[in-house]
Write a protein that holds these residues in place. Sequence first.
Motif: not given
Length: 724
Positions: A288-305
């Motif tokens: 899950r961490l890999a997916v969240l950091f992969a989407d960090l640029d496009a969906h920063a707030s969602t990844s941080v949440a």
Amino acid sequence: MRNAWQLFRSDLRRATSNVMAVIVLCGLVVIPSAFTWFNVIGSWEPFQNTKNLKVAVASVDEGYSSPLIPLHINIGDTVISTLRANDQLDWVITSKEDAIAGTTSGDYYAAMVLPKDFSKRMLTFYTAGSKQTEVEYYTNDKSNPLAPLITSEGADDLSAKINEEFTKELSNVALSIVSALVKNLESPEAQSTFVHLEDQLGVVSVQLRATSNTATMFTSLIQSSVPLVKSASNLLGTVENEFTSATGDIQTALGASDDARNALAAASHALTAAFAASAAQLTDFEARLAVLFADLDAHASTSVAGISDMAGQVGQLADRNEALRTSLVNDVQPNVPEEGRPAFDAVIAQLDDAIAQERALESRLNEAATALAAGNADAQQTQAEILGFISSAKTAIANANSAYANNLLPLLDQLAANLAAVGSTLGTIPSQLSGLSGNTGNVVTLLERAASDTAALAKTLTESADSFAHMQEVVTEANATGDFSQIGTIIGSNPETLAAAIAQPIGIDRIPVYPVVSFGAGMAPLYTVLSLWVGALLMAVTLRVEAPRQAFDGGPKLKLDQQFFGRYGIFAVLGLAQSTLVFLGNIFLVGLQPAHPFLFMLSGWLTSLVFTFVIYTLVVSFSDAGKALAVFVLVIQVAGAGGAYPLPLLPQWFQNVSPFLPATHSIDAIRAALAGTYHGDYWIAIGWLLAFIVPALLLALVLRKPLIGLNQMMERQLQSTKLM
């Protein structure tokens, strides 16, 4: 207002000067009452007549003969006999073919079929791989929308009744066998064996108490591991089966000493499975961490949440491991022999390390979420650090598992041997009783099987040890006095009564907080409010809303507001007459028993005034379109006002629109007056109801003026069709 009053007086004179007008007005007053009374009386107690619903029941049960008791038992026939005396529904005992065909054709509202293996499944539920006993249930939803729900309740009641009767009969059989044994013990031939029996009972009591500590330790291991397994959502099914299998093995071990070693061997692997579940959850965090950091640029707030949520889950994992550690220290450690303490301490130390690593991971995830939200962190470096913490946590879990498997597990295997010793000692008791009766040699084995087969008869080893100790005291006293009837007090002289108590140990005392006399009384607020809205709508359709320009011939010209209020007077009087008749009839004719009669009547009067004012304003402002709008609001209020179904059960749109419907607050006020008020709920509902007058006044006195020309043009267009 004087001119408006004169117009109202003129309307009253014109309404009462013509016989046909009086008849029409009386009809307008009576119609809402007829609507309310017929509906409330018709739904007064509909569920008392469920015995008229035909439900077919068929049994193709072939029965079952147990290897333990060579007696053919057909539980299906017992169920059919029970239903013949049940008047909850109109049970029709028939064949399977007729039951299904009758349900399809509509002759029966539903059908239940007991399968061929019904008895077999009921009597072998305890065996490995057994499936839940199921009854085939057929419904005809086309016959009536409520009938399937009522018959479904009957099916649920039948299922509960079968379970209760099965438990009671099984308990009765076991207790009757024990009672028969007590009678045999009073024979002269039996007294010579009681000296040996007394000694054996003392040995069994001591060993059962010792083995109880061992069983408590295994139970603590399993119960402490269950929360860890539940936390791994992707492995829930597999690990849950392992825990269920382990718990089942321990229960079988307690009831049948021959299987003790195999059961404890299976249970000892449950904690290993829990460690594996924790490791699997940490592995899932990596993905899950890999997916969240992969989407960090496009969906920063969602990844941080997502990172913050992961931190919470890691904290919960650490909490459960701490709970596991506490359980091990409090429940297991006191039962570990002195030579096994180093192995136990090693497991605790590794578990402490795993908890520390998980807390560190939780802290780093929270720091990362805060830094990423503020834009003050290097995403790649942060991801690498978190992965390192996860790896350390996984290593700590693996070390804890290794310490358990290599150090503590052999100790548990050694403790499991105690159960086999108990089985050996228990086996000596039947030999002491073998001379009492030809069949008493199998009593102990039969009781052990019965105790493990039914949860109602299951006893913990601690209670069994107390029972054996008490039995030893009774036997000692019986040997001294020669009175063996005292042994019967251990079981009781009426096994049927004890079996019934075991089958249904808990009853429900229903205490209504705001009681109403019947189901129809509970529906009365809805029917009453709808009838008053329909009555107000009928007045707007029947009576002319256009007021004359003069209150009387030769009188002064009336302003728009004078015309509005003057003509509304006749609507208000008729509305008050409607509500008075409806609410008095609800009390004296229908039989409602309001907790607050005056508030009950007041809610009716205010409801009529608000409804007539709102509908009158709509028709005056929009002409025929206003009548259509009033009908539309009526349609929405039937379901959206919460009069029949609780609002949480309705679609979200109805829940959102309900506060903006006048019927919602009128129903709340009537319910409070009918069943009882709670603080100021009645007056709050009345306040919201009266609030609907404000927008109606705004429409009537301000916004209506620009619409007058539009309404006149629309009326001319409709009249030109010579149809409308």
